[in-house]
Write an enzyme that holds these catalytic residues in place. Structure first.
Site, PDB file in Angstrom:
ATOM      1  N   THR A  56     119.174 -71.745  -9.724  1.00  0.00           N
ATOM      2  CA  THR A  56     119.033 -70.668  -8.748  1.00  0.00           C
ATOM      3  C   THR A  56     117.669 -70.621  -8.066  1.00  0.00           C
ATOM      4  O   THR A  56     116.655 -70.864  -8.713  1.00  0.00           O
ATOM      5  CB  THR A  56     119.125 -69.328  -9.523  1.00  0.00           C
ATOM      6  N   ARG A  85     134.473 -68.311 -11.778  1.00  0.00           N
ATOM      7  CA  ARG A  85     133.280 -67.896 -12.536  1.00  0.00           C
ATOM      8  C   ARG A  85     132.179 -67.382 -11.599  1.00  0.00           C
ATOM      9  O   ARG A  85     131.887 -67.993 -10.576  1.00  0.00           O
ATOM     10  CB  ARG A  85     132.760 -69.077 -13.365  1.00  0.00           C
ATOM     11  N   THR A  98     122.610 -69.009  -5.374  1.00  0.00           N
ATOM     12  CA  THR A  98     122.934 -70.190  -6.184  1.00  0.00           C
ATOM     13  C   THR A  98     124.363 -70.664  -5.941  1.00  0.00           C
ATOM     14  O   THR A  98     125.216 -69.889  -5.487  1.00  0.00           O
ATOM     15  CB  THR A  98     122.795 -69.854  -7.685  1.00  0.00           C
ATOM     16  N   SER A 127     121.935 -77.249  -6.289  1.00  0.00           N
ATOM     17  CA  SER A 127     122.258 -76.050  -7.078  1.00  0.00           C
ATOM     18  C   SER A 127     122.275 -74.768  -6.255  1.00  0.00           C
ATOM     19  O   SER A 127     122.460 -73.686  -6.816  1.00  0.00           O
ATOM     20  CB  SER A 127     121.250 -75.896  -8.224  1.00  0.00           C
ATOM     21  N   THR A 152     116.658 -66.955 -13.568  1.00  0.00           N
ATOM     22  CA  THR A 152     117.233 -68.268 -13.339  1.00  0.00           C
ATOM     23  C   THR A 152     117.713 -68.803 -14.684  1.00  0.00           C
ATOM     24  O   THR A 152     117.277 -68.346 -15.733  1.00  0.00           O
ATOM     25  CB  THR A 152     116.188 -69.218 -12.705  1.00  0.00           C
ATOM     26  N   GLY A 153     118.606 -69.766 -14.621  1.00  0.00           N
ATOM     27  CA  GLY A 153     119.113 -70.323 -15.872  1.00  0.00           C
ATOM     28  C   GLY A 153     120.512 -69.839 -16.163  1.00  0.00           C
ATOM     29  O   GLY A 153     121.260 -69.462 -15.260  1.00  0.00           O
TER      30      GLY A 153
HETATM   31  N1  GLY Z   1     121.689 -68.385 -12.899  1.00  0.00           N
HETATM   32  C1  GLY Z   1     122.705 -68.965 -12.107  1.00  0.00           C
HETATM   33  C2  GLY Z   1     124.051 -68.836 -12.680  1.00  0.00           C
HETATM   34  O1  GLY Z   1     124.206 -68.633 -13.880  1.00  0.00           O
HETATM   35  O2  GLY Z   1     125.003 -68.971 -11.952  1.00  0.00           O
END
Ligand code: GLY
Length: 333
Positions: free
Chosen positions: A193, A221, A211, A90, A244-245
């Site tokens: 992340t 994106r 990330t 990730s 994060t998330g």
């Molecule tokens: N928190 C990482 C992302 O949404 O890319």
């Protein structure tokens, strides 16, 4: 894992799996309050980072802090470990690709003087955090994206690397062929992340966030991680926060900035993270699988974290201990 419900009706479904993924202190900074583990006031440097992968990253950051280096150096060195770990799917090298099989990376860095640098949609570079630092230090800009960020990286001596590992390529091919488009799962096993926050011997704060983003995302994106104020924010008078998330949810409330502002209002790191999570919850109708976690460090060296769902944890290191701390949370996963 009762909330691992697969959906195929939402935008998430069309995108696929998201893995996310101061002995040293000047005497004026000395605090001698004794409280519980993660809320303890420290006299020493401290580093915290998101998820279990933060444990290894913290080791590198701590080594640097112990040598008396700046928090900025520490966070850069720390998250580079995760970026260069091909087994981590990730972040950085070996990160999961977008829908078309391209690994695109987001990262940002911020120091105690509110200087910051960021790269987004950067391809072929193993350590985007170091490119972000160069943007901060060598340009009048804050953020470079896509081909411009790559050109800048190459001009500054970074080497082109194939970021797609055989493992993630095989997974991506299986995903492309599968009928099932899965809702993001961001939790214990599917780390997201890495956000890292550190305080150095001077009591100065810095942070880094990096990330590969939402696995199988639409090409182009960009999430919260390279956005100062969303994925990361530092105010050296108050504290530091990272997220994060699911980045889309974090961006909606300018998450990390919100956490720092809540600390400014007097909230502890944990409470500030909790209030930010509650704001996210209030602003989303569908909370299914919406894992977001905040991690905060205040000027006293106290840390805290909070997430929408159970499963989020963070690595903590100071001169006395190294531990993985489970974050408080709102809902059971
Ligand atoms: N928190 C990482 C992302 O949404 O890319």
């Amino acid at each position: 894992m009762k909330r691992r419900t697969f959906l195929n009706t939402s935008i998430f479904a069309s995108l696929g799996l998201f893995f996310g993924k101061a002995v040293f202190a000047s005497s004026s900074n000395k605090q001698n309050v004794s409280i519980s583990t993660s809320e303890k006031t420290l006299n020493n440097p401290v580093v915290v980072s998101t998820w279990k992968h933060g444990t290894e990253a913290n080791k590198a950051a701590w080594k640097s802090l112990k040598l008396g280096k700046s928090a900025l150096d520490a966070v850069e060195l720390g998250v580079r470990v995760t970026e260069s770990d091909v087994s981590n799917k990730s972040v950085g090298l070996g990160g999961r690709p977008d829908r078309d099989g391209n690994v695109t990376l987001d990262a940002c860095i911020m120091n105690h003087e509110s200087e910051c640098g960021s790269v987004a949609f950067l391809q072929h570079i193993e350590n985007p955090i170091s490119v972000a630092r160069k943007v901060m230090e060598n340009t009048p800009h804050i953020m470079l994206v896509g081909s411009g960020a790559l050109e800048f990286a190459l001009e500054n001596g970074f080497k082109k690397t194939n970021l797609l590992s055989p493992d993630t390529e095989a997974e991506w091919k299986r995903w492309k062929e599968s009928e099932t488009q899965k809702k993001p799962e961001i939790n214990h096993e599917n780390h997201d992340t890495i956000g890292m926050l550190a305080m150095d011997k001077e009591g100065n704060l810095s942070g880094a966030c990096t990330t590969s983003g939402w696995a199988y995302k639409l090409p182009g994106r960009v999430g919260d991680s390279p956005l100062i104020g969303a994925g990361l924010f530092i105010d050296n008078e108050i504290g530091a926060a990272c997220a994060t998330g699911m980045g889309e949810a974090v961006i909606r409330i300018a998450g990390s900035h919100t956490v720092v502002e809540l600390m400014r209002q007097g909230h502890s790191p944990t409470d500030a993270c909790k209030l930010a999570v509650e704001r996210i919850i209030k602003k989303h109708k569908n909370l299914e699988g919406l894992q977001v976690g905040f991690l905060a460090l205040n000027k006293k060296g106290q840390s805290g974290a909070y997430s929408t769902y159970s499963g989020f944890n963070y690595a903590y290191t100071d001169q006395n201990k190294e531990e993985l701390i489970d974050a408080a949370y709102k809902m059971e996963w």
